[in-house]
Design a protein around this motif. Structure first.
Motif, PDB file in Angstrom:
ATOM      1  N   VAL A 171      12.558  -4.845   9.063  1.00  6.90           N
ATOM      2  CA  VAL A 171      11.910  -3.860   9.195  1.00  6.90           C
ATOM      3  C   VAL A 171      10.834  -3.617   7.952  1.00  6.90           C
ATOM      4  CG1 VAL A 171      11.655  -1.230   8.983  1.00  6.90           C
ATOM      5  CG2 VAL A 171      13.527  -2.349  10.452  1.00  6.90           C
ATOM      6  N   ASN A 172      11.181  -3.803   6.874  1.00  8.24           N
ATOM      7  CA  ASN A 172      10.179  -3.740   5.982  1.00  8.24           C
ATOM      8  C   ASN A 172       9.576  -4.955   5.646  1.00  8.24           C
ATOM      9  OD1 ASN A 172      10.825  -1.073   4.837  1.00  8.24           O
ATOM     10  ND2 ASN A 172      12.645  -1.930   3.735  1.00  8.24           N
ATOM     11  N   THR A 173       9.876  -6.257   6.085  1.00  8.12           N
ATOM     12  CA  THR A 173       9.071  -7.349   6.036  1.00  8.12           C
ATOM     13  C   THR A 173       8.049  -7.337   7.105  1.00  8.12           C
ATOM     14  OG1 THR A 173      10.837  -8.794   5.237  1.00  8.12           O
ATOM     15  CG2 THR A 173       9.136  -9.875   6.438  1.00  8.12           C
ATOM     16  N   THR A 174       8.261  -6.746   8.316  1.00  4.96           N
ATOM     17  CA  THR A 174       7.207  -6.638   9.505  1.00  4.96           C
ATOM     18  C   THR A 174       6.397  -5.538   8.846  1.00  4.96           C
ATOM     19  OG1 THR A 174       9.198  -6.923  10.872  1.00  4.96           O
ATOM     20  CG2 THR A 174       7.107  -5.609  11.762  1.00  4.96           C
ATOM     21  N   MET A 175       6.792  -4.335   8.561  1.00  2.37           N
ATOM     22  CA  MET A 175       5.782  -3.363   7.936  1.00  2.37           C
ATOM     23  C   MET A 175       4.569  -4.242   6.827  1.00  2.37           C
ATOM     24  SD  MET A 175       6.548   0.088   5.846  1.00  2.37           S
ATOM     25  CE  MET A 175       7.271  -0.668   4.201  1.00  2.37           C
ATOM     26  N   ASN A 176       5.302  -4.785   6.128  1.00  4.55           N
ATOM     27  CA  ASN A 176       4.238  -5.433   4.958  1.00  4.55           C
ATOM     28  C   ASN A 176       3.360  -6.466   5.616  1.00  4.55           C
ATOM     29  OD1 ASN A 176       4.681  -4.166   2.362  1.00  4.55           O
ATOM     30  ND2 ASN A 176       6.830  -4.599   3.142  1.00  4.55           N
ATOM     31  N   VAL A 177       3.972  -7.397   6.559  1.00  6.37           N
ATOM     32  CA  VAL A 177       3.060  -8.303   7.225  1.00  6.37           C
ATOM     33  C   VAL A 177       2.117  -7.708   8.138  1.00  6.37           C
ATOM     34  CG1 VAL A 177       3.254  -9.979   8.993  1.00  6.37           C
ATOM     35  CG2 VAL A 177       4.788  -9.942   7.177  1.00  6.37           C
ATOM     36  N   VAL A 178       2.325  -6.521   8.792  1.00  7.92           N
ATOM     37  CA  VAL A 178       1.380  -5.856   9.641  1.00  7.92           C
ATOM     38  C   VAL A 178       0.285  -5.355   8.534  1.00  7.92           C
ATOM     39  CG1 VAL A 178       1.170  -3.749  11.020  1.00  7.92           C
ATOM     40  CG2 VAL A 178       2.915  -5.187  11.404  1.00  7.92           C
ATOM     41  N   ASN A 179       0.815  -4.971   7.655  1.00 10.55           N
ATOM     42  CA  ASN A 179      -0.235  -4.049   6.568  1.00 10.55           C
ATOM     43  C   ASN A 179      -1.296  -5.304   6.148  1.00 10.55           C
ATOM     44  OD1 ASN A 179      -1.357  -2.830   4.479  1.00 10.55           O
ATOM     45  ND2 ASN A 179       0.268  -2.808   3.076  1.00 10.55           N
ATOM     46  N   VAL A 180      -0.677  -6.570   5.496  1.00 16.93           N
ATOM     47  CA  VAL A 180      -1.392  -7.433   5.178  1.00 16.93           C
ATOM     48  C   VAL A 180      -2.541  -8.164   6.313  1.00 16.93           C
ATOM     49  CG1 VAL A 180      -1.610  -9.842   4.241  1.00 16.93           C
ATOM     50  CG2 VAL A 180      -0.229  -8.184   3.146  1.00 16.93           C
ATOM     51  N   CYS A 181      -1.908  -8.222   7.292  1.00 19.14           N
ATOM     52  CA  CYS A 181      -2.917  -8.825   8.306  1.00 19.14           C
ATOM     53  C   CYS A 181      -3.985  -7.986   8.783  1.00 19.14           C
ATOM     54  CB  CYS A 181      -1.942  -9.180   9.606  1.00 19.14           C
ATOM     55  SG  CYS A 181      -0.853 -10.355   9.600  1.00 19.14           S
ATOM     56  N   PHE A 182      -3.902  -6.780   8.829  1.00 21.68           N
ATOM     57  CA  PHE A 182      -4.797  -5.717   9.108  1.00 21.68           C
ATOM     58  C   PHE A 182      -5.660  -5.637   7.775  1.00 21.68           C
ATOM     59  CE2 PHE A 182      -2.143  -4.780  12.798  1.00 21.68           C
ATOM     60  CZ  PHE A 182      -3.399  -4.583  13.781  1.00 21.68           C
ATOM     61  N   ASN A 183      -5.184  -5.600   6.752  1.00 26.21           N
ATOM     62  CA  ASN A 183      -5.885  -5.628   5.287  1.00 26.21           C
ATOM     63  C   ASN A 183      -7.113  -6.503   5.815  1.00 26.21           C
ATOM     64  OD1 ASN A 183      -5.332  -3.615   3.864  1.00 26.21           O
ATOM     65  ND2 ASN A 183      -3.722  -4.809   2.556  1.00 26.21           N
ATOM     66  N   PHE A 184      -6.593  -7.987   5.993  1.00 26.13           N
ATOM     67  CA  PHE A 184      -7.563  -9.166   6.257  1.00 26.13           C
ATOM     68  C   PHE A 184      -8.717  -8.940   7.215  1.00 26.13           C
ATOM     69  CE2 PHE A 184      -8.602 -13.343   8.035  1.00 26.13           C
ATOM     70  CZ  PHE A 184      -9.029 -14.018   6.688  1.00 26.13           C
ATOM     71  N   LEU A 185      -8.253  -8.323   8.116  1.00 29.10           N
ATOM     72  CA  LEU A 185      -9.407  -7.901   9.214  1.00 29.10           C
ATOM     73  C   LEU A 185     -10.254  -6.851   8.795  1.00 29.10           C
ATOM     74  CD1 LEU A 185      -6.977  -8.557  12.224  1.00 29.10           C
ATOM     75  CD2 LEU A 185      -8.802 -10.223  11.535  1.00 29.10           C
ATOM     76  N   LEU A 186      -9.646  -5.642   8.273  1.00 20.62           N
ATOM     77  CA  LEU A 186     -10.234  -4.528   8.156  1.00 20.62           C
ATOM     78  C   LEU A 186     -11.169  -4.318   6.898  1.00 20.62           C
ATOM     79  CD1 LEU A 186      -7.625  -1.984   9.963  1.00 20.62           C
ATOM     80  CD2 LEU A 186      -9.496  -3.003  10.909  1.00 20.62           C
ATOM     81  N   ILE A 187     -10.486  -4.668   5.669  1.00 20.19           N
ATOM     82  CA  ILE A 187     -11.302  -4.612   4.290  1.00 20.19           C
ATOM     83  C   ILE A 187     -12.692  -5.385   4.201  1.00 20.19           C
ATOM     84  CG2 ILE A 187     -11.148  -5.363   1.833  1.00 20.19           C
ATOM     85  CD1 ILE A 187      -7.996  -4.478   2.020  1.00 20.19           C
ATOM     86  N   ASN A 188     -12.394  -6.389   4.776  1.00 21.16           N
ATOM     87  CA  ASN A 188     -13.600  -7.669   4.534  1.00 21.16           C
ATOM     88  C   ASN A 188     -14.610  -7.278   5.715  1.00 21.16           C
ATOM     89  OD1 ASN A 188     -12.456  -8.672   2.138  1.00 21.16           O
ATOM     90  ND2 ASN A 188     -10.965  -9.652   3.326  1.00 21.16           N
TER      91      ASN A 188
END
Length: 464
Positions: A171-188
């Protein structure tokens, strides 16, 4: 009814193997979470020290609110472990249903508080005009994911109590992977990327700190929904259904709160202490706020084995006492401390020799790197005492001896960490390094007091 696939108190298996089977998913979970946290911090840190400070300045008061739910999880874990060790699986399911009811009664209001006070919180924390707006915006967006985060925290506490540490890992691995993937798309913003010699245009929303907040919220949603799915749809001895009673059992609720209220007070004292120390550190300027945040991120490596063996000790002690095997509980605690200490020797060495490189992963700011690296080298020396303290506190929590833990933690946090942090900064006008010397002293003091309580053996009778 069939026994769970993993029986913690099975004496036919080596206790070392039992510890390993419980601890490795928690350790792996912490490693994945920390690595993703590093990536998350680096993505925000690339935007500058102001962005890092905007994301981190509200952490202490929000963690204080989260502490209310996390402390209820302590009670759930302890009682689930006792019930599972005694073979009372119906009571385990009843406890999980109560965990969900607590989410509705307390979790939703807490999430609403964060949303309503999204701007006021960074003001209270002393945010300067350069970061106030972005900090408030970050809190607002993340606030909408808070209820899902609370759900996953509560249910994961129950899962760990009956010996399932793999589900929280997933669960927590999934949560963090989702977080980073969308960081990559949404921050930059849209940019050119070169990978394996190929250059291509990568889409990006260019939302900066707001993008980081949205990504965090999506990760929280994924975690909350996954834990609900496990609780209701996974076929095992503890699967929930809607046919059972969903009314609060008052005696059971009182028992949960008897264990949880001291844990709640402990977290409130720790978090309120964190609020005051963070406000004190905020007077040192933006660079020190950012450096302190990055130090905590880098040092989170040391929390991985500590949390893993503390969690294992909680489950092992709770189930051993539930099975009326107190000597087994003590043996598990001793072995958890030994394994944890060996691992933390290597972790401490890594922190000491790789401090600059580690901080350099998160920010290009040379001033922040210089401040933070010096502190990380200092904290390398408290890794072994810290893991032993965590194991002992985990054991006491598993036994339900949370009242004494509260007394020890509250006194150390306020009389040592908070008081002396304020003194060294506001009276003697010392730097951030001095505040972390205070932290090291507090860790040693807490270890001594936990050990003295553990030696008495009174924790074995904390739950009647």
């Amino acid at each position: 009814m069939a026994k769970p696939k993993f029986n913690v108190v099975d004496e036919s298996r080596s206790p070392w193997m039992t510890i390993f089977l419980l601890a490795w998913p928690v350790l792996l979970e912490q490693i994945f979470t920390t690595l993703v946290s590093y990536a998350d911090t680096a993505m925000v840190g690339a935007l500058g020290a102001s962005a890092t400070a905007s994301v981190s300045i509200s952490n202490s008061p929000i963690m204080m609110l989260n502490g209310i739910i996390m402390s209820l999880g302590v009670g759930i874990t302890a009682l689930v472990a006792r019930s599972a060790g005694a073979g009372d699986y119906e009571k385990v399911k009843k406890l999980i249903r109560h965990a969900l009811m607590f989410i509705v009664i307390l979790g939703i209001p807490i999430a609403l508080v964060v949303i309503l006070l999204h701007r006021q919180i960074p003001i209270w924390m002393g945010a300067g005009p350069d970061i106030l707006e972005t900090a408030a915006e970050y809190n607002l967006y993340v606030g909408f994911g808070r209820i899902f985060a609370i759900t996953s925290m509560m249910l994961n506490s129950a899962f760990r109590g009956y010996g399932d540490t793999k589900t929280p890992l997933i669960v927590n691995t999934t949560m963090n992977v989702v977080n980073v993937c969308f960081n990559f798309l949404l921050i930059n913003p849209v940019r050119e990327i070169t990978f394996l010699g190929l250059t291509f245009t990568m889409w990006g929303a260019g939302l900066g700190v707001k993008g980081a907040a949205i990504a965090t919220t999506l990760g929280m949603m994924a975690a909350g929904l996954m834990t609900l799915g496990v609780a209701f749809f996974r076929k095992n001895e503890f699967k929930l259904d809607f046919k059972s009673s969903w009314k609060l059992d008052i005696p059971l609720t009182k028992q949960i709160f008897k264990i949880s209220i001291p844990a709640m007070l402990e977290r409130l004292f720790m978090s309120s202490s964190g609020v005051l120390t963070s406000k004190t550190i905020a007077t040192l300027g933006t660079a020190n706020i950012a450096a302190n945040s990055l130090c905590l991120t880098a040092e989170s490596m040391s929390f991985m084995p500590a949390f893993a063996f503390s969690t294992a000790a909680t489950t092992l002690v709770g189930q051993s006492l539930g099975a009326k095997k107190p000597e087994m509980a003590k043996d598990f605690v001793k072995k958890c401390a030994i394994v944890g200490s060996v691992i933390m020797m290597f972790t401490g060495a890594f922190l000491f020799f790789m401090s600059r490189q580690l901080i350099g992963l998160f920010t290009p700011d040379k001033e922040v790197i210089e401040i933070a690296a010096k502190i990380v080298r200092l904290t390398a020396f408290i890794q072994v005492p810290q893991v032993i303290a965590w194991v002992l506190s985990g054991a006491l929590r598993g036994a339900g001896d949370t009242k004494v833990i509260f007394y020890i933690t509250a006194s150390c946090q306020w009389l040592i960490r908070t008081l002396f942090t304020i003194i060294v900064v506001r009276v003697f006008h010392l730097d951030l390094f001095a505040t972390h010397v205070v932290v090291c002293v507090e860790v040693f003091a807490r270890l001594v007091l936990y050990y003295l309580r553990y030696r008495t053996g009174k924790w074995q009778n904390a739950i009647e």
